[in-house]
Design a protein around this motif. Sequence first.
Motif, PDB file in Angstrom:
ATOM      1  N   TYR A 224      15.156 -13.764  -4.527  1.00 49.85           N
ATOM      2  CA  TYR A 224      15.914 -12.580  -4.081  1.00 49.85           C
ATOM      3  C   TYR A 224      14.960 -11.450  -3.706  1.00 49.85           C
ATOM      4  O   TYR A 224      15.190 -10.718  -2.761  1.00 49.85           O
ATOM      5  N   TRP A 225      13.923 -11.270  -4.538  1.00 49.03           N
ATOM      6  CA  TRP A 225      12.828 -10.354  -4.191  1.00 49.03           C
ATOM      7  C   TRP A 225      11.595 -10.687  -5.011  1.00 49.03           C
ATOM      8  O   TRP A 225      11.692 -11.353  -6.035  1.00 49.03           O
ATOM      9  N   PHE A 226      10.451 -10.209  -4.530  1.00 52.81           N
ATOM     10  CA  PHE A 226       9.180 -10.254  -5.259  1.00 52.81           C
ATOM     11  C   PHE A 226       8.839  -8.800  -5.579  1.00 52.81           C
ATOM     12  O   PHE A 226       8.491  -8.025  -4.700  1.00 52.81           O
ATOM     13  N   GLU A 227       8.999  -8.460  -6.870  1.00 58.97           N
ATOM     14  CA  GLU A 227       8.843  -7.060  -7.313  1.00 58.97           C
ATOM     15  C   GLU A 227       7.392  -6.779  -7.703  1.00 58.97           C
ATOM     16  O   GLU A 227       6.762  -7.594  -8.375  1.00 58.97           O
ATOM     17  N   GLU A 228       6.901  -5.630  -7.296  1.00 56.79           N
ATOM     18  CA  GLU A 228       5.527  -5.195  -7.579  1.00 56.79           C
ATOM     19  C   GLU A 228       4.521  -6.337  -7.454  1.00 56.79           C
ATOM     20  O   GLU A 228       3.810  -6.660  -8.404  1.00 56.79           O
TER      21      GLU A 228
END
Length: 370
Positions: A224-228
């Motif tokens: 869904y996302w790749f955070e930091e």
Amino acid sequence: MRITQVTPFILHVPVTGNQIADSTHSITHWGVVGARIDTDAGHSGWGFTGTHAHLPGDQLITRCIATCLAPLLEGEDPSGIQRLWLKVARNPALQWIGRAGITTLAHAAVDVALWDLKAKAAGVPLWKLLGGQVRERVRAYDTDIGWLSIPDAQLVDGAKRSVDRGYTGIKVKVGSTVERDLRRLEAVRRAIGPDVTLAVDGNGKWDLPTCLRFCRGAEPLDLYWFEEPLWHDDVHGHAQLARASRIPVALGEQLYTQDAFSEFFLQGAIHWVQPDVTRMGGITEVLRVCEAAHAHRLPVAPHAGDMSQVHVHLSWSHPACQVLESIPWIKDCFEEPAEVVDGHFRLPQQPGASTTPTAGALARHARPVA
Ligand SMILES: [Mg+2]
């Protein structure tokens, strides 16, 4: 109504299982570090920032509140939130020593307290002051099952339990080795099926080549996302990654100002926008970021340094907020806990910003402010 007193406080609250770790550190407690603002009308507002419960550091924040911010606020009309925000942020002496860091964390706490106070004085939950309810439901995602310190088998079981409890989204920490992280994520995706959103969070540990290698391996997992993924201030690196990978980039939990976010917007270096009222100068500055994100047609997923006590109000009322982080560590400390039922946040009902601690929490978790 006038502000009569600003009183700092520190609470240290145990985390789930007494210890958790991401790619950068482990903690045993979450710090709830802030201030109560009293008025001559009898209303009190509560606000806080979130910390790793490092007492000497927390005492720097409460000292800043007591010695630098309280004198700027006492005697003022608390309803003038924008003016008071500028009075603190543009105070020349404070601006000189810190446009980020301890001064901003202290500022965040008092700004949240002022919004809590304003909503209490109006007799409404904060989301009503922020524009009113804009959506039917606020979807929660579960972060507390995905720590890097959780062994592989337990991670998969936790992810399944989370879905059984009604969550439609989870987040798993990465940042050990690419091979280990991909193995864990493949096992989680197999366990939860294709319909649950699976985000990952690197906490800024990896460099660009490592992120690119991870993203190549992770593409079949429908993240869904790749955070930091990268170092927090590296705009150019995030822009390169955003162009090179199909996995959306999320960031913002360590950015202090709307200007910092602007750079990421302008360079196309961010897909999910993650401001935090406890990191920036409170709700006032986060609203500016939400508006800017909305203007760029980017979704906001607030980072929960407040464990979503305050962000739940933003998420019910701002059109840019799409999904909200759920971590349960401190919720039982408050008169109105941020509750998740069947994977969605409950709509707060009590006047204020859901930041008033219970007498029990203050007695149980308080630490000395200096
Ligand atoms: Mg994070």
